[in-house]
Design a protein around this motif. Structure first.
Motif, PDB file in Angstrom:
ATOM      1  N   MET A  58      27.751  27.978  29.826  1.00 14.53           N
ATOM      2  CA  MET A  58      28.553  27.746  29.091  1.00 14.53           C
ATOM      3  C   MET A  58      28.184  26.339  28.873  1.00 14.53           C
ATOM      4  O   MET A  58      27.791  25.416  29.807  1.00 14.53           O
ATOM      5  CB  MET A  58      30.354  27.425  29.641  1.00 14.53           C
ATOM      6  CG  MET A  58      31.212  26.974  29.527  1.00 14.53           C
ATOM      7  SD  MET A  58      32.463  26.712  29.750  1.00 14.53           S
ATOM      8  CE  MET A  58      32.613  26.693  31.800  1.00 14.53           C
ATOM      9  N   GLU A  59      28.638  25.759  27.075  1.00 15.78           N
ATOM     10  CA  GLU A  59      27.857  24.607  27.406  1.00 15.78           C
ATOM     11  C   GLU A  59      29.344  23.283  27.869  1.00 15.78           C
ATOM     12  O   GLU A  59      30.390  23.723  27.665  1.00 15.78           O
ATOM     13  CB  GLU A  59      27.670  24.137  26.187  1.00 15.78           C
ATOM     14  CG  GLU A  59      27.531  22.692  25.959  1.00 15.78           C
ATOM     15  CD  GLU A  59      26.058  22.090  26.027  1.00 15.78           C
ATOM     16  OE1 GLU A  59      25.888  20.911  25.800  1.00 15.78           O
ATOM     17  OE2 GLU A  59      25.504  23.094  26.134  1.00 15.78           O
ATOM     18  N   LEU A  60      29.682  22.775  29.191  1.00 22.34           N
ATOM     19  CA  LEU A  60      30.449  21.770  28.985  1.00 22.34           C
ATOM     20  C   LEU A  60      30.539  20.567  28.768  1.00 22.34           C
ATOM     21  O   LEU A  60      29.264  19.634  27.910  1.00 22.34           O
ATOM     22  CB  LEU A  60      30.383  21.943  30.357  1.00 22.34           C
ATOM     23  CG  LEU A  60      30.628  22.526  31.543  1.00 22.34           C
ATOM     24  CD1 LEU A  60      30.413  22.051  32.825  1.00 22.34           C
ATOM     25  CD2 LEU A  60      31.582  23.607  31.319  1.00 22.34           C
ATOM     26  N   LYS A  61      31.901  19.785  28.363  1.00 28.17           N
ATOM     27  CA  LYS A  61      31.347  18.862  27.210  1.00 28.17           C
ATOM     28  C   LYS A  61      31.323  17.622  28.073  1.00 28.17           C
ATOM     29  O   LYS A  61      31.733  17.373  29.284  1.00 28.17           O
ATOM     30  CB  LYS A  61      33.654  18.325  27.050  1.00 28.17           C
ATOM     31  CG  LYS A  61      33.585  17.056  25.551  1.00 28.17           C
ATOM     32  CD  LYS A  61      34.841  17.348  25.600  1.00 28.17           C
ATOM     33  CE  LYS A  61      35.445  15.747  24.531  1.00 28.17           C
ATOM     34  NZ  LYS A  61      35.823  14.574  25.534  1.00 28.17           N
ATOM     35  N   LYS A  62      30.061  16.568  27.969  1.00 26.18           N
ATOM     36  CA  LYS A  62      29.436  15.128  28.142  1.00 26.18           C
ATOM     37  C   LYS A  62      30.662  14.266  28.210  1.00 26.18           C
ATOM     38  O   LYS A  62      30.607  14.301  26.649  1.00 26.18           O
ATOM     39  CB  LYS A  62      28.390  15.629  28.072  1.00 26.18           C
ATOM     40  CG  LYS A  62      27.352  16.694  28.976  1.00 26.18           C
ATOM     41  CD  LYS A  62      26.062  16.891  28.352  1.00 26.18           C
ATOM     42  CE  LYS A  62      25.965  17.576  27.974  1.00 26.18           C
ATOM     43  NZ  LYS A  62      26.606  19.219  27.525  1.00 26.18           N
ATOM     44  N   PRO A  63      29.825  13.478  28.840  1.00 21.03           N
ATOM     45  CA  PRO A  63      30.180  12.910  30.668  1.00 21.03           C
ATOM     46  C   PRO A  63      30.893  14.347  31.252  1.00 21.03           C
ATOM     47  O   PRO A  63      31.931  14.542  30.851  1.00 21.03           O
ATOM     48  CB  PRO A  63      29.993  12.091  30.312  1.00 21.03           C
ATOM     49  CG  PRO A  63      30.972  11.466  30.106  1.00 21.03           C
ATOM     50  CD  PRO A  63      30.800  11.919  28.551  1.00 21.03           C
ATOM     51  N   TYR A  64      30.559  15.252  32.947  1.00 25.79           N
ATOM     52  CA  TYR A  64      31.470  15.165  33.066  1.00 25.79           C
ATOM     53  C   TYR A  64      30.317  14.987  34.488  1.00 25.79           C
ATOM     54  O   TYR A  64      29.725  14.213  34.690  1.00 25.79           O
ATOM     55  CB  TYR A  64      31.325  16.540  33.410  1.00 25.79           C
ATOM     56  CG  TYR A  64      30.066  17.854  32.901  1.00 25.79           C
ATOM     57  CD1 TYR A  64      29.764  18.296  34.068  1.00 25.79           C
ATOM     58  CD2 TYR A  64      29.516  17.707  31.720  1.00 25.79           C
ATOM     59  CE1 TYR A  64      28.599  18.595  34.822  1.00 25.79           C
ATOM     60  CE2 TYR A  64      28.492  18.655  32.274  1.00 25.79           C
ATOM     61  CZ  TYR A  64      28.222  19.345  32.954  1.00 25.79           C
ATOM     62  OH  TYR A  64      26.962  20.043  32.869  1.00 25.79           O
ATOM     63  N   TYR A  65      31.492  15.151  35.299  1.00 27.58           N
ATOM     64  CA  TYR A  65      31.234  15.456  37.039  1.00 27.58           C
ATOM     65  C   TYR A  65      30.695  17.013  38.211  1.00 27.58           C
ATOM     66  O   TYR A  65      31.310  17.388  37.881  1.00 27.58           O
ATOM     67  CB  TYR A  65      32.427  13.829  37.672  1.00 27.58           C
ATOM     68  CG  TYR A  65      32.810  13.194  37.236  1.00 27.58           C
ATOM     69  CD1 TYR A  65      31.121  11.694  37.498  1.00 27.58           C
ATOM     70  CD2 TYR A  65      33.698  12.655  35.917  1.00 27.58           C
ATOM     71  CE1 TYR A  65      31.683  10.350  37.165  1.00 27.58           C
ATOM     72  CE2 TYR A  65      33.586  11.792  35.867  1.00 27.58           C
ATOM     73  CZ  TYR A  65      32.573  10.621  36.272  1.00 27.58           C
ATOM     74  OH  TYR A  65      32.775   9.577  35.007  1.00 27.58           O
ATOM     75  N   ALA A  66      29.952  16.162  38.535  1.00 30.65           N
ATOM     76  CA  ALA A  66      29.541  16.897  39.139  1.00 30.65           C
ATOM     77  C   ALA A  66      29.875  17.046  41.033  1.00 30.65           C
ATOM     78  O   ALA A  66      28.913  15.894  41.713  1.00 30.65           O
ATOM     79  CB  ALA A  66      28.301  17.644  39.706  1.00 30.65           C
ATOM     80  N   VAL A  67      30.275  17.482  41.900  1.00 32.74           N
ATOM     81  CA  VAL A  67      29.842  17.302  43.420  1.00 32.74           C
ATOM     82  C   VAL A  67      29.615  18.499  43.756  1.00 32.74           C
ATOM     83  O   VAL A  67      29.411  20.093  43.964  1.00 32.74           O
ATOM     84  CB  VAL A  67      31.615  17.932  43.747  1.00 32.74           C
ATOM     85  CG1 VAL A  67      31.598  17.698  45.887  1.00 32.74           C
ATOM     86  CG2 VAL A  67      32.852  17.345  43.347  1.00 32.74           C
TER      87      VAL A  67
END
Length: 102
Positions: A1-10
């Motif tokens: 699934m393509e996520l809308k950027k920017p996003y955050y990763a923990v």
């Protein structure tokens, strides 16, 4: 699934103690709870000695809300007391991604 950027990763990396001691059940509960949290996008996890779980979030605020969740806070306390000998958390902003898929 393509996520809308920017996003955050923990990025949560850890070393476990021996035995399950309720860990698998709590991990399943936390994943289910995180998926209901506002701003949650998805999660990936792997364990082969070193455990790595990466959760993806819409914003830093969503991450802070997840960290403050009372059930999650209890799981964190249990982790320190019982399940982990070491862990590290990294929070990153994802601006670009690519993948290979055969």
């Amino acid at each position: 699934m393509e996520l809308k950027k920017p996003y955050y990763a923990v990025i949560f990396t850890s070393l476990r103690t021996d035995g399950d001691q309720g860990y698998a059940e709590m991990a399943e509960e936390m994943e289910s709870l995180a998926k209901k949290q506002t701003g949650f996008l998805e999660m990936e996890s792997a364990r082969d000695g070193l455990g790595i779980t990466v959760s993806y979030w819409e914003s830093l605020e969503a991450i802070a809300d997840w960290k403050a969740n009372m059930d999650h806070r209890q799981a964190q306390k249990n982790g320190i007391k019982t399940w982990y000998t070491w862990y590290k958390v990294r929070i990153c902003r994802v601006e670009r991604e690519y993948e290979f898929n055969k």
